[in-house]
Motif scaffolding. Structure first.
Motif, PDB file in Angstrom:
ATOM      1  N   GLN A  97     -32.778 -12.455  79.681  1.00  0.00           N
ATOM      2  CA  GLN A  97     -31.471 -12.089  79.176  1.00  0.00           C
ATOM      3  C   GLN A  97     -30.431 -12.066  80.279  1.00  0.00           C
ATOM      4  OE1 GLN A  97     -32.151  -8.422  77.148  1.00  0.00           O
ATOM      5  NE2 GLN A  97     -33.144  -9.400  75.409  1.00  0.00           N
ATOM      6  N   HIS A 110     -25.313 -16.141  76.631  1.00  0.00           N
ATOM      7  CA  HIS A 110     -25.101 -15.484  75.348  1.00  0.00           C
ATOM      8  C   HIS A 110     -23.702 -15.840  74.868  1.00  0.00           C
ATOM      9  CE1 HIS A 110     -28.710 -13.196  75.715  1.00  0.00           C
ATOM     10  NE2 HIS A 110     -28.339 -12.754  76.885  1.00  0.00           N
ATOM     11  N   TYR A 163     -21.660  -9.805  71.462  1.00  0.00           N
ATOM     12  CA  TYR A 163     -22.485 -10.118  72.640  1.00  0.00           C
ATOM     13  C   TYR A 163     -23.663  -9.160  72.729  1.00  0.00           C
ATOM     14  CZ  TYR A 163     -23.848 -10.405  77.561  1.00  0.00           C
ATOM     15  OH  TYR A 163     -24.569 -10.506  78.722  1.00  0.00           O
ATOM     16  N   ASP A 164     -23.401  -7.876  72.527  1.00  0.00           N
ATOM     17  CA  ASP A 164     -24.447  -6.872  72.635  1.00  0.00           C
ATOM     18  C   ASP A 164     -25.509  -7.069  71.557  1.00  0.00           C
ATOM     19  OD1 ASP A 164     -25.319  -4.283  73.932  1.00  0.00           O
ATOM     20  OD2 ASP A 164     -25.163  -3.613  71.860  1.00  0.00           O
ATOM     21  N   SER A 215     -27.614 -10.149  72.459  1.00  0.00           N
ATOM     22  CA  SER A 215     -28.539  -9.970  73.574  1.00  0.00           C
ATOM     23  C   SER A 215     -29.702  -9.062  73.226  1.00  0.00           C
ATOM     24  CB  SER A 215     -27.790  -9.419  74.796  1.00  0.00           C
ATOM     25  OG  SER A 215     -27.277  -8.132  74.527  1.00  0.00           O
ATOM     26  N   LYS A 216     -29.487  -8.109  72.317  1.00  0.00           N
ATOM     27  CA  LYS A 216     -30.548  -7.155  71.980  1.00  0.00           C
ATOM     28  C   LYS A 216     -31.453  -7.626  70.849  1.00  0.00           C
ATOM     29  CE  LYS A 216     -28.531  -2.706  73.350  1.00  0.00           C
ATOM     30  NZ  LYS A 216     -28.062  -1.391  72.849  1.00  0.00           N
ATOM     31  N   ARG A 268     -34.979 -15.691  70.640  1.00  0.00           N
ATOM     32  CA  ARG A 268     -34.863 -16.604  71.771  1.00  0.00           C
ATOM     33  C   ARG A 268     -36.087 -17.503  71.820  1.00  0.00           C
ATOM     34  NH1 ARG A 268     -29.649 -16.436  72.519  1.00  0.00           N
ATOM     35  NH2 ARG A 268     -28.897 -14.316  72.796  1.00  0.00           N
ATOM     36  N   ARG A 297     -29.321  -3.549  82.008  1.00  0.00           N
ATOM     37  CA  ARG A 297     -28.296  -4.155  82.866  1.00  0.00           C
ATOM     38  C   ARG A 297     -28.287  -3.538  84.259  1.00  0.00           C
ATOM     39  NH1 ARG A 297     -25.856  -3.445  77.943  1.00  0.00           N
ATOM     40  NH2 ARG A 297     -25.161  -5.322  76.860  1.00  0.00           N
TER      41      ARG A 297
END
Length: 266
Positions: A17, A22, A98-99, A102-103, A107, A151
């Motif tokens: 990630q 993203h 975006y959040d 990514s979560k 993928r 992060r």
């Protein structure tokens, strides 16, 4: 699922990630009706679906999170929520998209890490009434805290992250997060239905308990978790990092907030 496998997946996902692209969706908000089918007193009938990362679903879910969570409570905003500009709101939606991507997005054809974002829609109209996330993360047994901000490790060397995350002081857990309900329908059983489904998902993943974070001052959420869903106190984290929206800029900023870690056996 074994702790070793879950932790290995966590580390793999962390680095993927960090490096992966993203997309941030900047599309305009699709107009939806603000009316909700159903009587004013009956609990709405929910159709709970799993988030999929197509453009329309992502923007709809991100828009709902911004309006019903970030801008839907004075607790989450520093300043006057009415002062937030259209442009600032649009940027918040992009950041939320975006959040979510990514979560919870898939993928390489499969999920790198157990995670699911549940969207509760009105069974008749299809309007989003509430959302909740459930995901695998790590729990620091020494500090009794949930490691939810991967992060923090994005600029670290592989050796450092591997050493820290493979420490016997960490265990893999299932965590409930990102619960939000449409403002005008709060208190009508939607959150309860969503959390119950999230707990079912955690049990499906073979976890025997589920964790969550809630701020000490968030009395409405605590009433749901502690009184209705029977979560119990695991630990208290003083001055934990929490996010707020700065009304004059629309930016997300960090603040300190006393936070509870709650746990429920499944």
């Amino acid at each position: 699922m074994t702790d070793a496998l879950a932790i290995g997946m966590f580390i793999f996902a962390l680095f993927y990630q960090t490096l992966a692209f993203h997309p941030i969706y900047a599309g305009s908000r699709r107009q939806i009706s603000s009316s909700v089918t159903g009587s004013a007193t009956a609990d709405p009938s929910l159709n709970i679906i799993t988030f999929t990362e197509d453009d329309e679903t992502l923007i709809d879910a991100a828009t709902f999170m911004v309006d019903s969570f970030w801008l839907g409570s004075d607790h989450q905003v520093i300043g006057d929520v009415k002062s937030i500009s259209i442009n600032s709101r649009s940027k918040l939606i992009q950041e939320q998209a975006y959040d979510l991507s990514s979560k919870y997005a898939e993928r390489m054809g499969k999920r790198l890490l157990d995670s699911r974002f549940l969207i509760g829609k009105n069974a008749d109209s299809g309007i989003i009434l509430g959302v909740v996330g459930v995901e695998t993360t790590l729990y620091d047994k020494g500090r009794k805290n949930i490691l939810s901000e991967h992060r923090a490790y994005k600029d670290s060397m592989v050796e450092q992250v591997t050493k820290e995350l493979l420490s016997p002081g960490y265990i893999a857990i299932c965590c409930l997060s990102n619960l939000a309900v449409r403002q005008e329908l709060r208190g009508r059983g939607i959150a309860l239905q969503l959390c119950t489904e999230a707990e079912r998902v955690a049990a499906e993943w073979k976890y025997n308990s589920i964790f969550l974070k809630v701020e000490v001052t968030n009395t409405a959420a605590r009433s749901l978790y502690e009184m209705k869903l029977n979560y119990l106190l695991e630990s208290t984290i003083e001055s934990a990092s929490a996010m707020r929206v700065q009304a004059d800029t629309g930016a997300l900023i960090e603040v300190d907030a006393d936070t509870l870690i709650l746990k429920k056996k499944l």
